[in-house]
Design a protein around this motif. Sequence first.
Motif, PDB file in Angstrom:
ATOM      1  N   ASP A 114      37.057 -13.738  33.319  1.00 28.24           N
ATOM      2  CA  ASP A 114      37.080 -12.370  32.791  1.00 28.24           C
ATOM      3  C   ASP A 114      38.399 -11.646  33.099  1.00 28.24           C
ATOM      4  OD1 ASP A 114      34.432 -12.994  32.190  1.00 28.24           O
ATOM      5  OD2 ASP A 114      33.621 -11.917  33.918  1.00 28.24           O
ATOM      6  N   PHE A 115      38.948 -10.997  32.102  1.00 29.34           N
ATOM      7  CA  PHE A 115      40.222 -10.289  32.300  1.00 29.34           C
ATOM      8  C   PHE A 115      40.335  -9.127  31.321  1.00 29.34           C
ATOM      9  CE2 PHE A 115      42.734 -11.394  28.543  1.00 29.34           C
ATOM     10  CZ  PHE A 115      42.040 -12.486  28.048  1.00 29.34           C
ATOM     11  N   CYS A 116      41.335  -8.275  31.554  1.00 22.61           N
ATOM     12  CA  CYS A 116      41.613  -7.222  30.575  1.00 22.61           C
ATOM     13  C   CYS A 116      43.101  -7.114  30.326  1.00 22.61           C
ATOM     14  CB  CYS A 116      41.041  -5.885  31.029  1.00 22.61           C
ATOM     15  SG  CYS A 116      41.817  -5.238  32.493  1.00 22.61           S
ATOM     16  N   ALA A 117      43.443  -6.484  29.221  1.00 21.33           N
ATOM     17  CA  ALA A 117      44.835  -6.275  28.825  1.00 21.33           C
ATOM     18  C   ALA A 117      45.024  -4.771  28.642  1.00 21.33           C
ATOM     19  CB  ALA A 117      45.132  -7.021  27.530  1.00 21.33           C
ATOM     20  N   ILE A 118      45.975  -4.208  29.373  1.00 20.54           N
ATOM     21  CA  ILE A 118      46.195  -2.755  29.372  1.00 20.54           C
ATOM     22  C   ILE A 118      47.679  -2.475  29.173  1.00 20.54           C
ATOM     23  CG2 ILE A 118      46.094  -0.664  30.824  1.00 20.54           C
ATOM     24  CD1 ILE A 118      43.649  -1.820  32.202  1.00 20.54           C
ATOM     25  N   SER A 119      47.992  -1.564  28.276  1.00 21.71           N
ATOM     26  CA  SER A 119      49.375  -1.124  28.113  1.00 21.71           C
ATOM     27  C   SER A 119      49.638   0.014  29.084  1.00 21.71           C
ATOM     28  CB  SER A 119      49.615  -0.641  26.680  1.00 21.71           C
ATOM     29  OG  SER A 119      50.856   0.054  26.624  1.00 21.71           O
ATOM     30  N   LEU A 124      51.612   7.057  23.841  1.00 22.57           N
ATOM     31  CA  LEU A 124      50.582   7.295  22.834  1.00 22.57           C
ATOM     32  C   LEU A 124      49.198   7.599  23.421  1.00 22.57           C
ATOM     33  CD1 LEU A 124      51.656   4.502  20.303  1.00 22.57           C
ATOM     34  CD2 LEU A 124      51.956   6.961  20.011  1.00 22.57           C
ATOM     35  N   LYS A 125      49.095   7.572  24.753  1.00 23.25           N
ATOM     36  CA  LYS A 125      47.823   8.000  25.381  1.00 23.25           C
ATOM     37  C   LYS A 125      48.171   8.670  26.704  1.00 23.25           C
ATOM     38  CE  LYS A 125      47.338   3.402  27.309  1.00 23.25           C
ATOM     39  NZ  LYS A 125      46.710   2.110  27.423  1.00 23.25           N
ATOM     40  N   SER A 132      42.641   5.653  34.654  1.00 28.67           N
ATOM     41  CA  SER A 132      41.204   5.411  34.830  1.00 28.67           C
ATOM     42  C   SER A 132      40.840   3.997  34.373  1.00 28.67           C
ATOM     43  CB  SER A 132      40.381   6.483  34.104  1.00 28.67           C
ATOM     44  OG  SER A 132      40.038   6.052  32.816  1.00 28.67           O
ATOM     45  N   ARG A 133      41.565   3.489  33.381  1.00 25.98           N
ATOM     46  CA  ARG A 133      41.320   2.100  32.960  1.00 25.98           C
ATOM     47  C   ARG A 133      41.723   1.112  34.050  1.00 25.98           C
ATOM     48  NH1 ARG A 133      42.633   2.387  26.391  1.00 25.98           N
ATOM     49  NH2 ARG A 133      40.565   3.232  25.942  1.00 25.98           N
ATOM     50  N   SER A 136      39.067   1.233  36.737  1.00 24.28           N
ATOM     51  CA  SER A 136      37.854   0.498  36.333  1.00 24.28           C
ATOM     52  C   SER A 136      38.069  -1.006  36.406  1.00 24.28           C
ATOM     53  CB  SER A 136      37.456   0.878  34.903  1.00 24.28           C
ATOM     54  OG  SER A 136      37.058   2.218  34.853  1.00 24.28           O
ATOM     55  N   GLU A 139      37.946  -2.016  40.006  1.00 25.81           N
ATOM     56  CA  GLU A 139      36.558  -1.977  40.473  1.00 25.81           C
ATOM     57  C   GLU A 139      35.770  -3.194  39.976  1.00 25.81           C
ATOM     58  OE1 GLU A 139      34.687   2.015  40.170  1.00 25.81           O
ATOM     59  OE2 GLU A 139      33.192   0.880  39.028  1.00 25.81           O
ATOM     60  N   ALA A 140      36.033  -3.590  38.727  1.00 26.53           N
ATOM     61  CA  ALA A 140      35.322  -4.723  38.132  1.00 26.53           C
ATOM     62  C   ALA A 140      35.917  -6.058  38.569  1.00 26.53           C
ATOM     63  CB  ALA A 140      35.358  -4.608  36.605  1.00 26.53           C
ATOM     64  N   ASP A 141      36.982  -6.016  39.364  1.00 28.39           N
ATOM     65  CA  ASP A 141      37.663  -7.221  39.847  1.00 28.39           C
ATOM     66  C   ASP A 141      38.070  -8.158  38.692  1.00 28.39           C
ATOM     67  OD1 ASP A 141      38.838  -8.888  41.662  1.00 28.39           O
ATOM     68  OD2 ASP A 141      36.966  -9.816  42.345  1.00 28.39           O
ATOM     69  N   LEU A 142      38.570  -7.560  37.621  1.00 31.23           N
ATOM     70  CA  LEU A 142      39.091  -8.344  36.498  1.00 31.23           C
ATOM     71  C   LEU A 142      40.541  -8.741  36.768  1.00 31.23           C
ATOM     72  CD1 LEU A 142      37.901  -6.014  33.572  1.00 31.23           C
ATOM     73  CD2 LEU A 142      36.935  -8.258  34.143  1.00 31.23           C
TER      74      LEU A 142
ATOM     75  N   PHE B  68      38.652 -18.883  29.090  1.00 32.63           N
ATOM     76  CA  PHE B  68      37.281 -19.436  29.131  1.00 32.63           C
ATOM     77  C   PHE B  68      37.253 -20.872  28.607  1.00 32.63           C
ATOM     78  CE2 PHE B  68      36.604 -14.784  28.317  1.00 32.63           C
ATOM     79  CZ  PHE B  68      36.182 -14.466  29.586  1.00 32.63           C
ATOM     80  N   ASP B 114      44.094  -1.396  24.393  1.00 35.66           N
ATOM     81  CA  ASP B 114      43.510  -1.930  25.642  1.00 35.66           C
ATOM     82  C   ASP B 114      42.126  -2.547  25.421  1.00 35.66           C
ATOM     83  OD1 ASP B 114      45.772  -0.739  26.749  1.00 35.66           O
ATOM     84  OD2 ASP B 114      44.684   1.028  27.432  1.00 35.66           O
ATOM     85  N   PHE B 115      41.922  -3.741  25.963  1.00 33.54           N
ATOM     86  CA  PHE B 115      40.635  -4.419  25.778  1.00 33.54           C
ATOM     87  C   PHE B 115      40.361  -5.355  26.952  1.00 33.54           C
ATOM     88  CE2 PHE B 115      41.803  -8.811  24.829  1.00 33.54           C
ATOM     89  CZ  PHE B 115      43.144  -8.686  24.491  1.00 33.54           C
ATOM     90  N   CYS B 116      39.144  -5.857  27.023  1.00 31.86           N
ATOM     91  CA  CYS B 116      38.846  -6.878  28.021  1.00 31.86           C
ATOM     92  C   CYS B 116      38.029  -7.998  27.399  1.00 31.86           C
ATOM     93  CB  CYS B 116      38.124  -6.290  29.228  1.00 31.86           C
ATOM     94  SG  CYS B 116      36.503  -5.669  28.862  1.00 31.86           S
ATOM     95  N   ALA B 117      38.015  -9.126  28.086  1.00 31.13           N
ATOM     96  CA  ALA B 117      37.270 -10.308  27.651  1.00 31.13           C
ATOM     97  C   ALA B 117      36.340 -10.698  28.786  1.00 31.13           C
ATOM     98  CB  ALA B 117      38.234 -11.447  27.337  1.00 31.13           C
ATOM     99  N   SER B 136      31.931  -1.184  33.994  1.00 34.08           N
ATOM    100  CA  SER B 136      33.305  -0.702  34.189  1.00 34.08           C
ATOM    101  C   SER B 136      34.066  -0.654  32.873  1.00 34.08           C
ATOM    102  CB  SER B 136      34.061  -1.607  35.165  1.00 34.08           C
ATOM    103  OG  SER B 136      33.497  -1.526  36.444  1.00 34.08           O
ATOM    104  N   ALA B 140      35.623   2.642  31.150  1.00 32.24           N
ATOM    105  CA  ALA B 140      37.054   2.710  30.823  1.00 32.24           C
ATOM    106  C   ALA B 140      37.281   2.784  29.315  1.00 32.24           C
ATOM    107  CB  ALA B 140      37.765   1.494  31.405  1.00 32.24           C
ATOM    108  N   TYR B 232      45.487   7.288  21.795  1.00 31.73           N
ATOM    109  CA  TYR B 232      44.170   7.616  22.317  1.00 31.73           C
ATOM    110  C   TYR B 232      43.980   9.123  22.280  1.00 31.73           C
ATOM    111  CZ  TYR B 232      39.971   7.077  25.112  1.00 31.73           C
ATOM    112  OH  TYR B 232      38.669   7.053  25.538  1.00 31.73           O
TER     113      TYR B 232
END
Lengths: 233, 233
Positions: A114-119, A124-125, A132-133, A136, A139-142, B68, B114-117, B136, B140, B232
């Motif tokens: 499990d992972f996430c991609a954040i700019s 633009l935000k 906060s992203r 999170s 916290e989710a240990d991604l 994965f 921004d997204f997660c898998a 989480s 987010a 956003y």
Amino acid sequence: PQVRQTILAATDIVGYHTYLNLVKDLTVGKECHGSDNRVELDRSKLALDLAASGKNVVVISSGDPGIFAMASAVLEVLDKEAKPEWQTIDLQIAPGISAMQAAAAAVGAPLGHDFCAISLSDILKPWEVVASRIASAAEADLAIAFYNPISSQRTWQLTAAKEILIKTRSGTTPVILARNLGRPGQEVKVITLGELVPESADMRTVILIGSSQTKLIPRADGNNWVYTPRSYQ
Amino acid sequence: PQVRQTILAATDIVGYHTYLNLVKDLTVGKECHGSDNRVELDRSKLALDLAASGKNVVVISSGDPGIFAMASAVLEVLDKEAKPEWQTIDLQIAPGISAMQAAAAAVGAPLGHDFCAISLSDILKPWEVVASRIASAAEADLAIAFYNPISSQRTWQLTAAKEILIKTRSGTTPVILARNLGRPGQEVKVITLGELVPESADMRTVILIGSSQTKLIPRADGNNWVYTPRSYQ
């Protein structure tokens, strides 16, 4: 190969100057419409207008156009300006290898679970949304891929991101810095979260941060493999 | 093209039977070592042993081996069993297009920001970890790609995931269901979060969930484009 055929079949190529240069062997004899960085909406509008006028147009993007790249920009213009003549355009999106994937493959499989991609760009935000992203994700240990970590105008965001992460993630967490992936001058380095400083990155760097589970395996050449196991303990 | 060359140069191909079948035109005359699903660690060990014995081995994975898929399994075995004769293997990982990317490209750019898998399988991690990661991601407001949403043994997890999401995300949030991407029988459907039920998916489905920002654009053919804007609000 799909993308190569698409480019060869096109009459007009639209994109950031630097990226047009990277495909110039494929675009001989075609109309090339280069533009500067950060004019994604103008570029998208030009491409849609050309396509509506009957041209076979390719918009060049680096990595995967669907991940922090041109596909969203083109659809945003299509949505907001919605010119009637654009309705008939046969729009297609070809996926590609995003920077985080090339970076991951170069060192092992840090995004193997499990992972996430954040700019990290707050152009633009609002930064509060970015922060906060990150909180999170921590916290989710991604595992995390940071895109746009820094630029000449945005210098403090990477340090702020690190400060959020280090509250819950160890300073020894593996961090991958990757630059110019798949291009001349490719650099991939493994450091720790504790060692991450603004000087580690520039606007062409993608940064991968391990989760608490991400491990190093020593290699015979003195480097390490980095991977995130499929199981969680 | 990189992967094609690598397969053509190999002496031995290791992989899940179904995937070996998909590349059988490229593997004529090579030793093919097919195995069942869910024996990733045995398969990895076989591949490492063959490579250490001097064979040129390719482990076939679907999508991106780093997401994965098989790269983590191979590195996990390399790490935990660490046979001395494996030290000299020249291991390389070739990235690919993961299912979420092909699904996204087919409908627009739902992963454009921004997204997660997250894998919904609780075979290798406790459900509490999965649930807290979904919570989480919801908090987010990330777009989400769910891998392994359901199987014949795991039938309630998708509903549990939906129940967590629907607390903060509207029932009208766009959801993309994609099956057999890039293979015969490819199916891609756009529904809403409210409409998502276990029958929507099977073990070959990847599910994309929009963020609060994800939008639909009506297309001339009656379908919709789906995209997540870069900004956003």
